[in-house]
Design a protein around this motif. Structure first.
Motif, PDB file in Angstrom:
ATOM      1  N   PHE A 185      -0.214  -6.709  22.586  1.00  0.00           N
ATOM      2  CA  PHE A 185      -1.663  -6.827  22.738  1.00  0.00           C
ATOM      3  C   PHE A 185      -2.253  -5.497  23.202  1.00  0.00           C
ATOM      4  O   PHE A 185      -3.276  -5.032  22.677  1.00  0.00           O
ATOM      5  CB  PHE A 185      -1.994  -7.938  23.741  1.00  0.00           C
ATOM      6  CG  PHE A 185      -3.474  -8.129  23.969  1.00  0.00           C
ATOM      7  CD1 PHE A 185      -4.191  -9.052  23.228  1.00  0.00           C
ATOM      8  CD2 PHE A 185      -4.156  -7.382  24.925  1.00  0.00           C
ATOM      9  CE1 PHE A 185      -5.555  -9.226  23.425  1.00  0.00           C
ATOM     10  CE2 PHE A 185      -5.513  -7.545  25.133  1.00  0.00           C
ATOM     11  CZ  PHE A 185      -6.219  -8.473  24.375  1.00  0.00           C
TER      12      PHE A 185
ATOM     13  N   HIS B 115      -2.613  -2.844  20.493  1.00  0.00           N
ATOM     14  CA  HIS B 115      -3.844  -3.017  19.722  1.00  0.00           C
ATOM     15  C   HIS B 115      -5.053  -2.585  20.544  1.00  0.00           C
ATOM     16  O   HIS B 115      -5.988  -1.960  20.029  1.00  0.00           O
ATOM     17  CB  HIS B 115      -3.999  -4.478  19.304  1.00  0.00           C
ATOM     18  CG  HIS B 115      -3.108  -4.898  18.191  1.00  0.00           C
ATOM     19  ND1 HIS B 115      -3.349  -4.563  16.875  1.00  0.00           N
ATOM     20  CD2 HIS B 115      -1.963  -5.625  18.181  1.00  0.00           C
ATOM     21  CE1 HIS B 115      -2.397  -5.066  16.106  1.00  0.00           C
ATOM     22  NE2 HIS B 115      -1.551  -5.720  16.871  1.00  0.00           N
TER      23      HIS B 115
ATOM     24  N   TRP C   9      -3.679 -10.585  19.875  1.00  0.00           N
ATOM     25  CA  TRP C   9      -4.805  -9.822  19.322  1.00  0.00           C
ATOM     26  C   TRP C   9      -5.528 -10.620  18.243  1.00  0.00           C
ATOM     27  O   TRP C   9      -6.751 -10.556  18.119  1.00  0.00           O
ATOM     28  CB  TRP C   9      -4.320  -8.486  18.775  1.00  0.00           C
ATOM     29  CG  TRP C   9      -5.468  -7.587  18.405  1.00  0.00           C
ATOM     30  CD1 TRP C   9      -5.919  -7.300  17.170  1.00  0.00           C
ATOM     31  CD2 TRP C   9      -6.335  -6.910  19.320  1.00  0.00           C
ATOM     32  NE1 TRP C   9      -7.009  -6.475  17.226  1.00  0.00           N
ATOM     33  CE2 TRP C   9      -7.288  -6.212  18.543  1.00  0.00           C
ATOM     34  CE3 TRP C   9      -6.396  -6.815  20.702  1.00  0.00           C
ATOM     35  CZ2 TRP C   9      -8.288  -5.439  19.115  1.00  0.00           C
ATOM     36  CZ3 TRP C   9      -7.397  -6.037  21.282  1.00  0.00           C
ATOM     37  CH2 TRP C   9      -8.331  -5.363  20.487  1.00  0.00           C
TER      38      TRP C   9
END
Length: 350
Positions: free
Chosen positions: A262, A265, A314
């Motif tokens: 996560f 990203h 994400w």
């Protein structure tokens, strides 16, 4: 955080660093990262029969402000002062001309410059009022040139207006820089304004510094520091990531296993701007999510357990974005706000 983690953080490069603007490196291109992620998903679906299904977060609630302020408190931009001090440390034979420090919005650059100036006891120069910009009054330039005391102008983006009568003052200031009439000083400016000013002013400034971007490893270290040593990172943030639970181990190599994809990203989406990444990180946190909350019995502190948070994957997270119907006028307004670091409605009309 155990001894091995503390030692690894001490041995890691400084969290904050300032580099010449041409050495600034942004995280990987967002489109390229998305393509890699989707190819990885496709490969897994085609060739890995045991690939786990993505976790279903179910009914979740955002973390309350009290919890957010404990596990992801507001950054203290003074932490960047030592790195800025090292970058600005004059070397024998260098010019006494001012240095320009350029930073992205929400990178804390103006706050850091103010803190640096107070620590060094340098004069802080306030930007002129808008009426003074239109009238081309030179109080700001005079304040810089007055006396021999070194000075800091934290927000050059507030010294001009994109208007036919709003550029004279900033051009005079930058011309004075080229004429070596400003003495020792620091000019701070947002990167949006700096890019624009290079198109409307014909001169060239050689020494321009900028904070290095926060890629995923810096983000992990920074968020861990913000959470505090008394709340180990993995035990505070139990992240949903393809049904993988963040390890409860406090070792740096495993404690961020669940949340790292996560944050990879996030680093790209935020362009490595720490304040933007921090804001999105807070937005992504959800309160004590199921089914992970039932697996958190190893957390003995009830106060910590109360603030256990999870992060979406994400693909589940919805960062803020421009409405689909936004057109030229909306983009023009947003661009103008970025160029000036914010404007009043009256000035925006003008």
């Amino acid at each position: 955080m155990d001894e091995s983690t503390a030692r690894s953080d001490e041995e890691a490069p400084s969290l904050w660093s300032y580099v010449p603007v041409e050495e600034h490196v942004s995280p990987d291109d967002e489109v390229a990262q998305r393509i890699r992620a989707r190819l990885a998903d496709l490969w897994s679906a085609m060739f890995d029969d045991d690939a786990p299904e993505k976790a279903d977060v179910g009914d979740v609630e955002p973390c309350p402000d009290e919890c957010l302020n404990r596990v992801a408190p507001e950054p203290d931009w003074r932490d960047a002062v030592p790195a800025l001090n090292e970058a600005l440390n004059p070397k024998p034979g260098t010019s006494a001309m001012p240095t320009v420090v350029v930073g992205a919005p929400h990178s804390g650059h103006a706050a850091t410059l103010r803190a640096w100036a107070r620590e060094r006891d340098w004069r802080l120069v306030d930007p002129p009022a808008p009426d003074s910009i239109f009238a081309r009054k030179t109080e700001t330039l005079a304040a810089i040139e007055r006396g021999d005391a070194p000075w800091v102008l934290p927000r050059l983006e507030r010294c001009y207006l994109r208007h036919r009568r709003g550029l004279g003052l900033v051009r005079e200031l930058l011309d004075a820089y080229n004429d070596e009439a400003l003495g020792r000083g620091i000019i701070g400016c947002s990167n949006w304004a700096w890019t624009y000013l290079q198109h409307v002013w014909p001169g060239r400034i050689e020494r321009v510094l900028t904070p290095q971007s926060f890629e995923v490893d810096r983000l992990i270290r920074w968020f861990r520091q913000l959470a505090g040593e008394e709340r180990p990172f993995a035990r505070t943030f139990l992240a949903f990531d393809d049904a993988t639970e963040a390890s409860s181990s406090s070792q740096a190599t495993s404690e961020t296993r669940g949340v790292r994809p996560f944050l990879s990203h996030l680093a790209t989406y935020s362009r490595g701007i720490p304040g933007v990444a921090w804001s999105l990180w807070r937005r992504s946190l959800i309160q004590n999510p199921e089914p992970l909350s039932s697996k958190s019995s190893d957390v003995d502190d009830p106060e910590t357990l109360e603030c256990i948070a999870g992060a979406y994957t994400w693909s589940q997270f919805e960062p803020p974005s421009m409405p689909g119907k936004a057109g030229r006028d909306e983009w023009f307004v947003l661009h103008t706000l970025l160029l000036h670091g914010g404007l009043t409605a009256d000035l925006l009309d003008r």
